[in-house]
Design a protein around this motif. Structure first.
Motif, PDB file in Angstrom:
ATOM      1  N   ILE A  64      61.055  64.866  20.256  1.00  0.00           N
ATOM      2  CA  ILE A  64      61.532  65.054  18.897  1.00  0.00           C
ATOM      3  C   ILE A  64      63.051  64.990  18.810  1.00  0.00           C
ATOM      4  O   ILE A  64      63.609  64.552  17.803  1.00  0.00           O
ATOM      5  N   ASN A  65      63.771  65.381  19.879  1.00  0.00           N
ATOM      6  CA  ASN A  65      65.228  65.416  19.807  1.00  0.00           C
ATOM      7  C   ASN A  65      65.879  64.040  19.888  1.00  0.00           C
ATOM      8  O   ASN A  65      67.039  63.882  19.511  1.00  0.00           O
ATOM      9  N   ILE A  66      65.154  63.022  20.386  1.00  0.00           N
ATOM     10  CA  ILE A  66      65.714  61.665  20.390  1.00  0.00           C
ATOM     11  C   ILE A  66      64.861  60.701  19.563  1.00  0.00           C
ATOM     12  O   ILE A  66      65.093  59.494  19.587  1.00  0.00           O
ATOM     13  N   LYS A  67      63.860  61.243  18.864  1.00  0.00           N
ATOM     14  CA  LYS A  67      62.964  60.370  18.104  1.00  0.00           C
ATOM     15  C   LYS A  67      63.709  59.602  17.031  1.00  0.00           C
ATOM     16  O   LYS A  67      63.382  58.464  16.718  1.00  0.00           O
ATOM     17  N   VAL A  68      64.741  60.215  16.440  1.00  0.00           N
ATOM     18  CA  VAL A  68      65.513  59.533  15.404  1.00  0.00           C
ATOM     19  C   VAL A  68      66.240  58.331  15.978  1.00  0.00           C
ATOM     20  O   VAL A  68      66.055  57.190  15.537  1.00  0.00           O
ATOM     21  N   SER A  69      67.070  58.562  16.987  1.00  0.00           N
ATOM     22  CA  SER A  69      67.899  57.485  17.515  1.00  0.00           C
ATOM     23  C   SER A  69      67.081  56.448  18.279  1.00  0.00           C
ATOM     24  O   SER A  69      67.229  55.237  18.064  1.00  0.00           O
ATOM     25  N   ALA A  70      66.183  56.910  19.150  1.00  0.00           N
ATOM     26  CA  ALA A  70      65.390  55.973  19.943  1.00  0.00           C
ATOM     27  C   ALA A  70      64.412  55.200  19.071  1.00  0.00           C
ATOM     28  O   ALA A  70      64.258  53.979  19.218  1.00  0.00           O
ATOM     29  N   GLY A  71      63.750  55.902  18.143  1.00  0.00           N
ATOM     30  CA  GLY A  71      62.821  55.213  17.246  1.00  0.00           C
ATOM     31  C   GLY A  71      63.523  54.188  16.385  1.00  0.00           C
ATOM     32  O   GLY A  71      62.992  53.100  16.119  1.00  0.00           O
ATOM     33  N   THR A  72      64.738  54.495  15.957  1.00  0.00           N
ATOM     34  CA  THR A  72      65.513  53.550  15.159  1.00  0.00           C
ATOM     35  C   THR A  72      65.847  52.306  15.954  1.00  0.00           C
ATOM     36  O   THR A  72      65.700  51.175  15.466  1.00  0.00           O
ATOM     37  N   ILE A  73      66.309  52.496  17.188  1.00  0.00           N
ATOM     38  CA  ILE A  73      66.667  51.349  18.032  1.00  0.00           C
ATOM     39  C   ILE A  73      65.451  50.470  18.312  1.00  0.00           C
ATOM     40  O   ILE A  73      65.511  49.233  18.254  1.00  0.00           O
ATOM     41  N   VAL A  74      64.314  51.099  18.595  1.00  0.00           N
ATOM     42  CA  VAL A  74      63.095  50.341  18.901  1.00  0.00           C
ATOM     43  C   VAL A  74      62.612  49.556  17.682  1.00  0.00           C
ATOM     44  O   VAL A  74      62.280  48.376  17.774  1.00  0.00           O
ATOM     45  N   ALA A  75      62.567  50.217  16.524  1.00  0.00           N
ATOM     46  CA  ALA A  75      62.139  49.530  15.307  1.00  0.00           C
ATOM     47  C   ALA A  75      63.112  48.416  14.932  1.00  0.00           C
ATOM     48  O   ALA A  75      62.705  47.331  14.495  1.00  0.00           O
ATOM     49  N   LEU A  76      64.403  48.668  15.115  1.00  0.00           N
ATOM     50  CA  LEU A  76      65.415  47.644  14.822  1.00  0.00           C
ATOM     51  C   LEU A  76      65.249  46.442  15.739  1.00  0.00           C
ATOM     52  O   LEU A  76      65.373  45.291  15.306  1.00  0.00           O
ATOM     53  N   THR A  77      64.938  46.698  17.008  1.00  0.00           N
ATOM     54  CA  THR A  77      64.681  45.602  17.958  1.00  0.00           C
ATOM     55  C   THR A  77      63.513  44.748  17.501  1.00  0.00           C
ATOM     56  O   THR A  77      63.563  43.516  17.529  1.00  0.00           O
ATOM     57  N   SER A  78      62.440  45.412  17.070  1.00  0.00           N
ATOM     58  CA  SER A  78      61.252  44.690  16.623  1.00  0.00           C
ATOM     59  C   SER A  78      61.560  43.772  15.448  1.00  0.00           C
ATOM     60  O   SER A  78      61.214  42.586  15.458  1.00  0.00           O
ATOM     61  N   TRP A  79      62.250  44.297  14.455  1.00  0.00           N
ATOM     62  CA  TRP A  79      62.432  43.529  13.233  1.00  0.00           C
ATOM     63  C   TRP A  79      63.519  42.466  13.341  1.00  0.00           C
ATOM     64  O   TRP A  79      63.408  41.399  12.722  1.00  0.00           O
ATOM     65  N   THR A  80      64.575  42.719  14.102  1.00  0.00           N
ATOM     66  CA  THR A  80      65.584  41.671  14.270  1.00  0.00           C
ATOM     67  C   THR A  80      65.016  40.512  15.093  1.00  0.00           C
ATOM     68  O   THR A  80      65.276  39.342  14.783  1.00  0.00           O
ATOM     69  N   THR A  81      64.235  40.822  16.114  1.00  0.00           N
ATOM     70  CA  THR A  81      63.587  39.763  16.897  1.00  0.00           C
ATOM     71  C   THR A  81      62.561  39.030  16.047  1.00  0.00           C
ATOM     72  O   THR A  81      62.449  37.798  16.111  1.00  0.00           O
ATOM     73  N   GLY A  82      61.812  39.790  15.228  1.00  0.00           N
ATOM     74  CA  GLY A  82      60.846  39.162  14.329  1.00  0.00           C
ATOM     75  C   GLY A  82      61.510  38.252  13.310  1.00  0.00           C
ATOM     76  O   GLY A  82      60.970  37.208  12.942  1.00  0.00           O
ATOM     77  N   TRP A  83      62.687  38.661  12.835  1.00  0.00           N
ATOM     78  CA  TRP A  83      63.427  37.804  11.895  1.00  0.00           C
ATOM     79  C   TRP A  83      63.776  36.481  12.551  1.00  0.00           C
ATOM     80  O   TRP A  83      63.601  35.399  11.961  1.00  0.00           O
TER      81      TRP A  83
END
Length: 481
Positions: free
Chosen positions: A407-426
């Protein structure tokens, strides 16, 4: 010191009691089912957005007089907007909570769909697609996280996989009706699930893990009581959640740089790596522009889309059924153990997914040799590819992402992972049409190489996560006691 030891002893006793309760009372309540259904309503809209460009391509290009470049840009703007949404997703989910973040998703998606439905020029079309993308980027993070945080561990994989199931239901509707319904009406249909969710949010509880994060112990127990049933003993589960959250908070200040600590590196690499595999396997391009592939192969667009629309739902159901039975790794990984293949997993999705891409490559090379069979064979291979993709790498990266980050890194790590997915998908969605014009066989050859490389990554790094509570799993991955 004695008081501290007594406190820890009491906490450990409550946690052990919680594990015993899990064994004795493995029920799933109506509240969990309702909460999951409300959460995945937006996933249905997500699926509609993914398939929209395939079904509406010819109609939009003709009515608004768009070039291939303009339509490719329109299609890719979903991923571009989603990257922006993903960048904000983790912080919004912590600041607003899971429920209110879902409500923000609904507003963005409804505006996006209506902007597309009533667009008179490419400007409003693109603005709607970007707004829809931002909402989808938020959905991709908060929906699996919310479901994982509210469900009992013995059904967590299946319930989280329902996110992918409902995405495929939305995709199915668009594929089945996209060639026979006007593109403006399709956009309105895409907005309806978000309206349902906006109403349903008021009847579901907040995530107990988020409530523990903001320090409201009584509300944690109240949320768990709603989710587990009025007569359920939630003291052990509540204690485990609050103790783990407190220890993580004491160990870290939850800053952006905390996720780069040595103990979190493996989870970060797993999350980013799985998202790269998911997107670079080419699914976004094939999903967005399947009608282009059918047309290039000489297969009927209308027939292909309708068959595709019927096919995508049962193949997504397989992931829901098997994810908690077989586990995450067997659905991601080619197992060389023949005994395992015969007894546990007779149809390995990664192997067939790679094989189908390779066959597709061969058939493109052989278009002049067997032209009368090429169209049918390519269509069958696309169906096989999509079936294998959905069972394995299509939805499981989001399931695993929702499980492995504390929970303490879910914000930053989840953001980076989701951002990776969508920028690569773009990148994939924008480049696909141009790559396809350059070389159809070369395009699928690239996707096939990625599929082969993914096996090595999954074998060495991705753990099995089924059957463990989130706190147990995260503690084992980070070495936290």
């Amino acid at each position: 010191m004695v008081v501290e030891e007594d406190r820890r002893s009491m906490e450990e006793g409550l946690i052990q009691q919680r594990h015993q309760n899990d064994i004795d009372d493995p029920r799933v309540t109506t509240c969990v089912i309702l909460s999951t259904f409300v959460a995945v309503c937006s996933s249905f809209s997500f699926g509609c957005a993914g398939g929209y460009t395939s079904g509406a391509e010819s109609q939009i290009m003709k009515e608004l007089d768009l070039s291939i470049a303009e339509f490719s840009a329109f299609g890719s703007f979903l991923n571009l907007g989603a990257a922006l949404g993903a960048f904000c997703s983790g912080q919004l989910a912590i600041t607003l909570g899971r429920r209110r973040t879902l409500w923000a998703c609904d507003l963005l998606c409804i505006f996006g769909w209506l902007s597309i439905a009533f667009a008179k020029d490419v400007l409003w079309l693109d603005a709607g697609r970007i707004s829809l993308g931002i909402g989808v980027g938020l959905i991709s993070y908060v929906v699996p996280v919310y479901i994982a945080e509210i469900t009992p561990k013995h059904v967590r994989g299946a319930f989280t996989s329902s996110n992918q199931l409902f995405q495929n239901c939305g995709l199915s509707v668009i594929y089945f009706f996209g060639t026979v319904i006007n593109w403006r009406l399709l956009a309105i249909i895409g907005a309806l699930p978000c309206i349902i969710q906006a109403i349903g949010i008021y009847f579901i509880p907040e995530s107990p893990r988020w409530l523990a994060k903001i320090g409201t112990g009584k509300e944690v127990e109240h949320s768990l009581q709603q989710l587990r049933g009025r007569d359920a003993d939630v003291s052990g589960e509540s204690a485990e959640i609050q103790v783990m959250t407190k220890r993580l908070e004491e160990d870290s200040k939850s800053s952006f740089y905390d996720m780069f600590q040595k103990k979190y590196r493996r989870t970060l690499v797993i999350g980013i790596g799985l998202m790269l595999i998911q997107q670079l396997s080419g699914a976004a391009g094939v999903t967005y522009y399947s009608n282009t592939i059918f047309r290039k192969a000489g297969f009927s667009e209308t027939v292909g889309s309708m068959i595709f629309g019927v096919f995508v739902i049962p193949k997504a159901l397989l992931a829901v059924i098997f994810v908690d039975k077989w586990g995450r790794r067997p659905l991601l990984l080619v197992r060389t153990n023949i005994r395992f293949l015969l007894r546990e997993c007779p149809l390995d999705p990664c192997l067939l997914g790679f094989a189908s891409r390779y066959r597709l490559l061969l058939f493109y090379f052989g278009m002049d040799i067997l032209p009368e069979l090429t169209a049918v064979v390519i269509f069958i291979c696309i169906l096989v590819y999509f079936g294998c993709f959905a069972i394995g790498v299509g939805g499981l990266p989001w399931v695993i992402m929702s499980e492995i980050f504390p929970i303490n890194i879910k914000v930053s790590a989840g953001t980076i992972v989701a951002l990776t997915s969508w920028t690569t998908g773009w990148f994939v969605s924008y480049a696909f049409n141009f790559m396809f014009e350059w070389s159809a066989q070369g395009t699928f050859y690239i996707f096939g190489v990625v599929g082969g490389a993914s096996l090595v990554f999954i074998w060495f790094l991705v753990p099995e996560t089924k059957g463990q509570s989130l706190e147990e799993l995260q503690a084992s991955l980070t070495g936290t006691t």
